[in-house]
Enzyme design. Structure first.
Site, PDB file in Angstrom:
ATOM      1  N   TYR A 145       5.759  46.338  18.644  1.00  0.00           N
ATOM      2  CA  TYR A 145       6.763  45.891  19.609  1.00  0.00           C
ATOM      3  C   TYR A 145       7.465  47.064  20.291  1.00  0.00           C
ATOM      4  O   TYR A 145       8.119  46.884  21.314  1.00  0.00           O
ATOM      5  CB  TYR A 145       7.824  44.997  18.933  1.00  0.00           C
ATOM      6  N   LYS A 191      -3.654  45.329   7.677  1.00  0.00           N
ATOM      7  CA  LYS A 191      -4.994  45.014   8.181  1.00  0.00           C
ATOM      8  C   LYS A 191      -5.793  46.319   8.080  1.00  0.00           C
ATOM      9  O   LYS A 191      -6.354  46.831   9.054  1.00  0.00           O
ATOM     10  CB  LYS A 191      -4.875  44.505   9.626  1.00  0.00           C
ATOM     11  N   ASP A 224      -4.814  38.323   7.325  1.00  0.00           N
ATOM     12  CA  ASP A 224      -5.468  37.020   7.513  1.00  0.00           C
ATOM     13  C   ASP A 224      -5.518  36.253   6.191  1.00  0.00           C
ATOM     14  O   ASP A 224      -5.241  35.048   6.130  1.00  0.00           O
ATOM     15  CB  ASP A 224      -6.869  37.177   8.137  1.00  0.00           C
ATOM     16  N   ASP A 248       6.711  38.988  11.548  1.00  0.00           N
ATOM     17  CA  ASP A 248       7.188  38.006  12.516  1.00  0.00           C
ATOM     18  C   ASP A 248       6.394  36.712  12.340  1.00  0.00           C
ATOM     19  O   ASP A 248       6.941  35.611  12.210  1.00  0.00           O
ATOM     20  CB  ASP A 248       6.980  38.589  13.927  1.00  0.00           C
ATOM     21  N   ASP A 252       7.544  33.154  10.002  1.00  0.00           N
ATOM     22  CA  ASP A 252       7.688  31.881  10.699  1.00  0.00           C
ATOM     23  C   ASP A 252       6.725  30.834  10.141  1.00  0.00           C
ATOM     24  O   ASP A 252       7.059  29.649  10.057  1.00  0.00           O
ATOM     25  CB  ASP A 252       7.455  32.052  12.206  1.00  0.00           C
TER      26      ASP A 252
END
Ligand code: NAD
Length: 366
Positions: A145, A191, A224, A248, A252
């Site tokens: 970000y 990852k 994942d 993030d 959620d």
């Protein structure tokens, strides 16, 4: 007798249901403070749409100064239809980013709890989800970000995921230290099979673990797989450590587990002063009706107490929320079948009464 420690809280009720739910959190803090020999002041300051209407900016200088000088900031929520067409710095939500920046917070803590009493409200099978107690520790100020270079190029666009070793180390410390106070287990999510920045993330987290937290169990999961595991078997997690982007999305995803947004607290810490707020927004559809669920904000106040070192009081608040649910009290978002719903203020009063009681010796760690 010595004067009790007094904490100064900057109270930012904000918009919509923000004033209603923060009022109940302050009521609970009041009850627990007198039972645990500390005191606090809560001065109210403008934030969000309410601040825009009064001063023309969502984060006035007076609010900024008060927050920076306080011991902790308790925020309701900001925004609403009245300001939906505003753009840029005239959006109420832009004040939130400015607030986080002013406090220098870099660690976002998002507990996701599904008490057994509420497991039937979950979209997942109650036996899979009841008793879930995950703490997401998300890095908040780095990663994709904020990385450069970013933006449009001649023939496409790019965003860059960047982490320095120092940024990874400091968030890793937050996760390991929280795990020490919980169940002693950290799952670090990355990852690393594809991204070089994740390879570094994994290396640094492993080093911090081996050198300084041998008492905490560490495992690594690819993001994942982590997403699948959160839905398949959420009870397996204690502390989940992630970068900004993965945190993030995963937090959620996990927020859907309890079945109501109104249950979820959050804290942003690591800077000079911590910021404590529920995960939900200003819920304009139910604002002003005394029906909102205050639990997310009350549990944010428990995180605030933890951050101030008042752990016993924090546990008393969490226990009081559990006990109130166990006694059958439900706000409208939680009431199922023929369960009668109580108001925001009734629920807050019930929690406050129980928060003043000593936590029973045999109570499970909430
Ligand atoms: P929301 O979280 O306000 O509401 C989503 C749904 O959840 C609504 O049906 C609402 O009634 C319900 N809900 C939320 N909190 C609840 C509670 N405590 N008890 C019972 N039900 C609850 O999200 P939204 O509708 O997308 O956004 C409304 C406004 O809030 C927008 O202006 C948005 O920008 C803003 N917002 C602010 C924040 C923040 O201040 N941190 C976060 C998200 C959204």
């Amino acid at each position: 007798m010595e004067n009790p420690t007094t904490y100064d809280i900057a109270w930012l009720p904000g918009d919509g249901i923000g004033p209603e739910v923060t009022r109940e959190a302050l009521r609970v803090l009041d009850a627990v403070a007198s039972a645990h020999d500390f005191a606090f002041t809560a001065e109210e300051y403008l934030m969000g749409g309410a601040a825009l209407d009064e001063t023309g900016t969502p984060f006035p200088n007076e609010t900024r100064a008060a927050c920076q000088e306080s011991d902790a900031v308790l925020l309701g929520a900001v925004g609403g239809p009245k300001w939906d067409d505003n753009t840029g710095e005239k959006r109420p939500e832009s004040g939130l980013l400015a607030l986080r920046k002013a406090l220098g917070v870099y660690a976002n803590l998002r507990p996701v709890l599904v008490p057994e009493t509420l497991a039937s409200a979950s979209p997942l099978r109650p036996d899979r989800v009841g008793g879930t107690d995950i703490l997401f520790v998300r890095e908040l100020t780095g990663g994709i970000y904020f990385g450069t270079p970013e933006g449009r190029t001649d023939d496409g666009a790019r965003s860059t995921m960047v982490y320095s070793e120092a940024e990874i180390e400091r968030i890793a410390h937050v996760a390991f230290q929280r795990a020490q106070r919980r169940h002693g287990h950290v799952t670090s999510v990355d990852k690393a099979n594809v991204l070089e920045v994740s390879e570094l993330w994994r290396e640094v987290v492993t080093r911090v673990s081996e050198e300084q937290y041998p008492d905490v169990e560490l495992r690594h999961l690819y993001v994942d797989n982590a997403a699948m595991q959160v839905v398949r078997d959420p009870q397996q997690f204690d502390v989940v450590l992630t970068g900004n982007l993965f945190g993030d999305i995963l937090s959620d995803l996990a927020a859907a587990l309890p079945g109501s947004l109104g249950l979820l607290p959050s804290a942003s810490v690591g800077g000079t002063v911590g910021l404590f707020e529920p995960v939900h927004g200003s819920a304009p559809d139910i604002a002003g009706q005394d029906v909102a669920n205050p639990i997310g904000t009350i549990l944010s106040a428990a995180l605030l107490l933890d951050e101030l070192g008042e752990h016993e009081a924090a546990d008393a608040v969490r226990h009081a929320v559990d006990a109130t649910l166990e006694a059958g009290f439900r706000t409208a978002d939680l009431a199922v079948g023929d369960e009668e719903a109580v108001s925001t203020s009734t629920f807050g009063r019930e929690v406050a009464t129980r928060a003043a009681d000593p936590v029973p010796q045999n109570a499970p760690t909430p």
